[in-house]
Each structure stands twice: as structure tokens, then as C-alpha cells.
Motif scaffolding. Structure first.
Motif, PDB file in Angstrom:
ATOM      1  N   ILE A  76       0.841  -1.211   0.000  1.00  0.00           N
ATOM      2  CA  ILE A  76       0.000   0.000   0.000  1.00  0.00           C
ATOM      3  C   ILE A  76       0.873   1.257   0.000  1.00  0.00           C
ATOM      4  N   ILE A  77       1.948   1.237   0.769  1.00  0.00           N
ATOM      5  CA  ILE A  77       2.851   2.394   0.831  1.00  0.00           C
ATOM      6  C   ILE A  77       3.513   2.631  -0.519  1.00  0.00           C
ATOM      7  N   ILE A  78       3.877   1.549  -1.218  1.00  0.00           N
ATOM      8  CA  ILE A  78       4.472   1.671  -2.562  1.00  0.00           C
ATOM      9  C   ILE A  78       3.481   2.331  -3.516  1.00  0.00           C
ATOM     10  N   VAL A  79       2.199   1.901  -3.456  1.00  0.00           N
ATOM     11  CA  VAL A  79       1.159   2.490  -4.312  1.00  0.00           C
ATOM     12  C   VAL A  79       0.999   3.975  -3.991  1.00  0.00           C
ATOM     13  N   LYS A  80       0.951   4.308  -2.679  1.00  0.00           N
ATOM     14  CA  LYS A  80       0.783   5.700  -2.248  1.00  0.00           C
ATOM     15  C   LYS A  80       1.869   6.601  -2.831  1.00  0.00           C
ATOM     16  N   TYR A  81       3.103   6.188  -2.635  1.00  0.00           N
ATOM     17  CA  TYR A  81       4.209   7.059  -3.047  1.00  0.00           C
ATOM     18  C   TYR A  81       4.454   7.020  -4.550  1.00  0.00           C
ATOM     19  N   SER A  82       3.983   5.999  -5.218  1.00  0.00           N
ATOM     20  CA  SER A  82       4.051   5.984  -6.687  1.00  0.00           C
ATOM     21  C   SER A  82       3.121   7.058  -7.247  1.00  0.00           C
ATOM     22  N   ILE A  83       1.930   7.195  -6.640  1.00  0.00           N
ATOM     23  CA  ILE A  83       0.970   8.226  -7.060  1.00  0.00           C
ATOM     24  C   ILE A  83       1.544   9.618  -6.788  1.00  0.00           C
ATOM     25  N   ILE A  84       2.167   9.800  -5.612  1.00  0.00           N
ATOM     26  CA  ILE A  84       2.776  11.085  -5.276  1.00  0.00           C
ATOM     27  C   ILE A  84       3.917  11.408  -6.247  1.00  0.00           C
ATOM     28  N   LEU A  85       4.678  10.388  -6.623  1.00  0.00           N
ATOM     29  CA  LEU A  85       5.775  10.566  -7.582  1.00  0.00           C
ATOM     30  C   LEU A  85       5.238  11.056  -8.936  1.00  0.00           C
ATOM     31  N   VAL A  86       4.121  10.448  -9.379  1.00  0.00           N
ATOM     32  CA  VAL A  86       3.496  10.866 -10.648  1.00  0.00           C
ATOM     33  C   VAL A  86       3.018  12.311 -10.546  1.00  0.00           C
ATOM     34  N   LEU A 195      11.774  11.958  -1.738  1.00  0.00           N
ATOM     35  CA  LEU A 195      11.092  11.187  -0.691  1.00  0.00           C
ATOM     36  C   LEU A 195      10.278  10.023  -1.243  1.00  0.00           C
ATOM     37  N   PRO A 196       9.441  10.217  -2.296  1.00  0.00           N
ATOM     38  CA  PRO A 196       8.726   9.067  -2.857  1.00  0.00           C
ATOM     39  C   PRO A 196       9.682   7.962  -3.329  1.00  0.00           C
ATOM     40  N   TYR A 197      10.793   8.379  -3.933  1.00  0.00           N
ATOM     41  CA  TYR A 197      11.779   7.394  -4.401  1.00  0.00           C
ATOM     42  C   TYR A 197      12.320   6.564  -3.235  1.00  0.00           C
ATOM     43  N   VAL A 198      12.680   7.238  -2.142  1.00  0.00           N
ATOM     44  CA  VAL A 198      13.236   6.548  -0.964  1.00  0.00           C
ATOM     45  C   VAL A 198      12.201   5.603  -0.347  1.00  0.00           C
ATOM     46  N   MET A 199      10.954   6.085  -0.208  1.00  0.00           N
ATOM     47  CA  MET A 199       9.903   5.255   0.398  1.00  0.00           C
ATOM     48  C   MET A 199       9.578   4.047  -0.473  1.00  0.00           C
ATOM     49  N   ILE A 200       9.523   4.236  -1.789  1.00  0.00           N
ATOM     50  CA  ILE A 200       9.248   3.119  -2.704  1.00  0.00           C
ATOM     51  C   ILE A 200      10.381   2.100  -2.621  1.00  0.00           C
ATOM     52  N   ARG A 201      11.620   2.590  -2.643  1.00  0.00           N
ATOM     53  CA  ARG A 201      12.790   1.695  -2.567  1.00  0.00           C
ATOM     54  C   ARG A 201      12.786   0.877  -1.272  1.00  0.00           C
TER      55      ARG A 201
END
Length: 298
Positions: A76-86, A195-201
Motif C-alpha cells: 500500500i505504501i508503494i502504491v501511495k508514493y508511486s501516485i505522489i511521484l506521478v 522522498l517518494p523514491y526513498v519510500m518506494i525503494r
């Protein structure tokens, strides 16, 4: 305060700032404020996703999920921060377009009022979540806290930018005020990409069940080595992985006839001893301690 209540406060806060940001941004034609409001609106959806995910993970369903459902948390966190990255990438492209097409006319006075209210409000919610994070190992609360950190930095950047725009509007360089709004969006978008990159990683590491953070591994290995020395075991093999709030720890001790613990009862006592030593690790622990005289089983 429960994880659910903390997440609900985050949802209500994001919803309030989303409505204010979008309406205010449309009224004064500010892309920066619209970006801030859009970020808050997406935060509402993402916070609700965290809330539903947290509730589902806590539901007992051992028949279908014998090892728990904690893996849903990093997904879920990966999905969240992927959307923020977009969102950051779209804002980056839009601001670049505005910069090359004459900027965007914005009333810096009204924008400054918004940025003061937004910065103070976001900072209050961020402080609240930071305090709750200190007493919780919830990945959802950590993700919300970092999400609000981004929002606070975003609002702070807006405040500094529009304060500068207000000052410039009273000088001979007033014609350049139109470029400040898209320039701020450009700079903030570039900054927020990290930040989105770090959280996704980091959360991909959890989905793949990779080892947890180095300090935690060292702490566990130290406890295992102390036990190994105390009971004169030949060797030990330790494996750890973290998924959401759950920490998997597998320890295999290799014995020989000279080892001090040989019986099942003694082995159970060692398990209890290790479990007590790990009380300061505030994750939900899945601890397995095994004993063997043949290393191939370790």
C-alpha cells in the motif's frame, strides 16, 4: 491513541487542506497553491487507503494467511508514493511549460495569506504525527508522517516564495512576479521527488523480504553471539527480515557434546531467555529458535 484514530486525524486534516487549497488556488489562479491542494486531496485518498489497509491487516484470518497479512502494508505504501511521484512529475512538466510561456499572473498578497495558514496548519499535524510515531512501529503512521513532512515543506516553500513575490511586486522588477509561481512549483517538485523514491525503494525491500536496517541486525546478532558463547555452542546462523510491523527472526544453534544445553527443557529455557532479551525491539516478532548437531539443518 490507536493507529486507526491517528490515521483518521490525518485524513480529516488532509481533506481540510485539500478543499482550501483547490478553492483558493482556483480563485487567485495560482498553480503552486493548486499543486498544494491537489497534493492534499491525493493525501486524503491515500490516507483512507492506509486506514482500510491497517484495519484489514489486523483482522484475524489464520486459515488463509497463516503468516499474517503484514506484506500488504509495504504494498500500500508503494502504491501511495508511486501516485505522489506521478503528481510531482506532472507538476514539474506543467511548471516548465508556464515558465516558457510567460509565467502565471497571481495576486501575491492573497497567496501569502494562504501560505501562512497552510504552513502553520501542516506543521501542527506533522508535530502530532511525529509524536505518535515515537510510540508506534506502524509503517502506516510513518508513511503519513513523511507525507505531512512533504506537505509542510511544500507549504513552507510557498510561504517563502510568495513573501518574496509580495516584496518584488513593490519594486521595479514587478513584471517578473508572474514567473515566481511556476518557478516555485518547479523547485518544490524537484525537491519532493526524492522522498517518494526513498519510500518506494525501502518498501520494495520489505515486499522482497530483505534484511531489516543494519542497526537492528547488529543488535540481534549481538544477542545471539552472547547466547552462543554462554552455552558453548559450536556455531549459530541468524536470518532476519522485516515486513510491515512484523519482524521475522530465525536462529539456529549448532551443538556438540560439550555444549552446556542438551535437553528440550534447556532449549525451551534458552528460547525464553532470548525472547526476554528482545523485549526492547518494538515490532511484532515471529521468533524461531532451533537446535541441531548437524549444520545442514541450520
Amino acid at each position: 491513541m490507536s493507529e486507526k484514530r491517528v490515521l483518521m486525524i490525518s485524513v480529516y486534516g488532509a481533506l481540510l487542506f485539500a478543499v482550501i487549497g483547490v478553492v483558493w488556488g482556483l480563485i487567485i489562479n495560482s498553480q503552486m497553491i493548486l499543486f498544494d491542494g491537489a497534493y492534499s486531496f491525493i493525501s486524503v485518498v491515500l490516507s483512507l487507503m492506509s486506514l482500510l489497509g491497517a484495519a484489514y491487516i489486523k483482522k484475524q484470518d489464520e486459515e488463509r494467511f497463516p503468516f499474517g497479512k503484514e506484506v500488504l502494508e509495504p504494498i500500500i505504501i508503494i502504491v501511495k508514493y508511486s501516485i505522489i511521484l506521478v503528481l510531482c512529475i506532472v507538476a514539474l512538466a506543467s511548471s516548465g511549460y508556464d515558465l516558457f510561456t510567460g509565467g502565471r499572473a497571481v495576486d501575491p498578497g492573497y497567496a501569502l495569506v494562504y501560505s501562512i495558514l497552510s504552513t502553520v496548519g501542516c506543521a501542527v499535524v506533522l508535530y502530532f504525527l511525529s509524536q505518535k510515531k515515537k510510540t508506534s512501529q506502524s509503517g502506516f503512521i510513518e508513511a503519513e508522517q513523511k507525507q505531512w513532512l512533504m506537505d509542510t515543506l511544500l507549504s513552507g516553500a510557498v510561504l517563502v516564495g510568495f513573501l518574496g513575490a509580495t516584496i518584488v511586486s513593490y519594486t521595479q522588477y514587478a513584471a517578473y512576479v508572474a514567473y515566481i509561481d511556476p518557478l516555485m512549483v518547479l523547485l518544490v517538485s524537484l525537491y519532493c521527488l526524492k522522498l517518494p523514491y526513498v519510500m518506494i525503494r525501502d518498501n520494495i525491500r520489505e515486499v522482497l523480504e530483505m534484511s531489516p536496517a543494519q542497526p537492528l541486525q547488529i543488535h540481534i546478532l549481538k544477542l545471539v553471539e552472547e547466547t552462543e558463547t554462554k552455552y558453548r555452542f559450536v556455531e549459530s546462523v541468524t536470518r532476519t527480515s522485516k515486513v510491515g510491523e512484523k519482524l521475522y527472526i530465525e536462529i539456529d544453534f549448532i551443538l556438540d557434546p560439550s555444549s552446556k544445553a542438551q535437553t528440550v527443557r534447556e532449549h525451551d529455557e534458552i528460547r525464553e531467555e532470548i525472547n526476554l532479551k528482545m523485549k526492547d525491539i518494538h515490532y511484532t516478532k515471529w521468533l524461531t529458535v532451533s537446535f541441531t548437531q548437524d549444520r545442514k539443518w541450520a
